[in-house]
Design a protein around this motif. Sequence first.
Motif, PDB file in Angstrom:
ATOM      1  N   THR A  68       4.140  -6.056  -2.788  1.00  0.00           N
ATOM      2  CA  THR A  68       3.225  -6.048  -1.648  1.00  0.00           C
ATOM      3  C   THR A  68       1.771  -6.045  -2.105  1.00  0.00           C
ATOM      4  N   GLY A  69       0.952  -6.771  -1.361  1.00  0.00           N
ATOM      5  CA  GLY A  69      -0.489  -6.702  -1.592  1.00  0.00           C
ATOM      6  C   GLY A  69      -1.137  -5.616  -0.762  1.00  0.00           C
ATOM      7  N   ASN A  70      -0.365  -5.027   0.171  1.00  0.00           N
ATOM      8  CA  ASN A  70      -0.904  -4.006   1.077  1.00  0.00           C
ATOM      9  C   ASN A  70      -0.647  -2.615   0.519  1.00  0.00           C
ATOM     10  N   LYS A  71      -1.369  -2.275  -0.531  1.00  0.00           N
ATOM     11  CA  LYS A  71      -1.199  -0.957  -1.152  1.00  0.00           C
ATOM     12  C   LYS A  71      -2.570  -0.354  -1.435  1.00  0.00           C
ATOM     13  N   MET A  72      -2.639   0.949  -1.285  1.00  0.00           N
ATOM     14  CA  MET A  72      -3.898   1.662  -1.486  1.00  0.00           C
ATOM     15  C   MET A  72      -3.650   2.957  -2.236  1.00  0.00           C
ATOM     16  N   VAL A  73      -4.713   3.480  -2.788  1.00  0.00           N
ATOM     17  CA  VAL A  73      -4.671   4.787  -3.428  1.00  0.00           C
ATOM     18  C   VAL A  73      -5.770   5.645  -2.812  1.00  0.00           C
TER      19      VAL A  73
END
Length: 448
Positions: A388-393
């Motif tokens: 997925t490109g929809n990842k955050m930290v």
Amino acid sequence: MNTVCETATIPVYVINLPERTDRKAHILEQFAPYREFAPVITAACRHERGATGLWNSICNIVATAVEKEEDVIIICEDDHQFTEHYTAGSITAAIAEARKLNADVLLGGASWFYDILQVNERFFWTKNFTGTQFVVLFRETFTPILEADLTEQETADKKLCQLFDNILLMYPFISIQQEFGYSDATDANNKEGRVLELFRNAMEGIDRLRSIGAHYRNLPPPEDELPDLYSITIPTYVINLPERTERLAHITQQFENRPEFDVTIIEACRHEVGALGLFQSMRKIIELAMERDDDVIIICEDDHEFTPDYSREYLLKNIIEAHYQGVDILSGGSGKIDQAVPVTENRYWVALCLSTQFIVVYRSFFQRILDEPFDRTVIADQLFSTMTGNKMVLYPFVSQQKDFGYSDVTPVHNERQGLVQRMFAETAARLDVIRQVYTHYQSGAHLI
């Protein structure tokens, strides 16, 4: 001996070995159409180590600029080549704008970068780069350069990154390197086609980051009023092997008196390949979450440890806002990331996010995890990053890993004590710099 080609607005010092007549002809041809440059061919310093020779040449040029009391100079290597994006006179406006932004260094193009942030439509800030074929230096940088020492392992671009905090990169690039089939400063660049490939990859990378920034910027803002955060509980699944009683005691203590977490201890799947066992445990959790009709869950390993920055409000607010932005995974803390794009002051899109000791997983991602093929080589965090490109930290981190002195998943952690903590600290330090730059430019420089 220096050869002045013509008088113009901006002094340009071109580094060239006298016998490299092909390069000299090339570089003079590059500047011939533009009256805003005053190119000066400067004899390169010779050294058995090409990178040292280049740095010595830069220092000699800077010393000359100090003597002439110049305010701004351009240092050019003789393989510089203008791109189609350069238009006559545009360098003057770029330099003026960079000066207003208190830039230390302005780059015409870079063959590689690490940690980069869009400042406005014209500039990116970068902490690390390679490519000194077209470098604008301002008067304030002259003394630090002359006082610096270059070690045997360092290069000119690396030294500039160490010396200065506000390095700006023009985009689209106005400068790339012409391939002559050899390089004195970088041995790896002697491979045919490598230099052009590096610049092409760098430009494609920036285009991707621009698109990502535009995507999140164009999303509708989260709802102004959040639900009552004290009425929310998040299903939290903790992976543990029953015989690991010290880990169970640790993780139980972490969630004690934190009613925002509805904790379920999940017996870890056993496998001779620890990473595969971890991934199977995660699949087991996803199946259970789907049975329970969970909308969002936290998957937690038993070495998770809350940081001092954790608070109920901070975590839940970001979980909700990330949901509005279509995120599949939100990491509470990571030991390694790749490029990062600030979405808010506390949430960062990341190209790669390793560490799975505390991850928020949204329903949108459940079935994809179960459908994803895997084998004995699977590593969960790397797989999730590619899925997925929809990842955050989150930053500041709310989670880090406690070092128990052994790891079933990452053998190197068994051999190098303290490595986990160092990795988390280094990643946090990187994000802290990006956060400071983000905050600085957001206040008045069209930061994206």
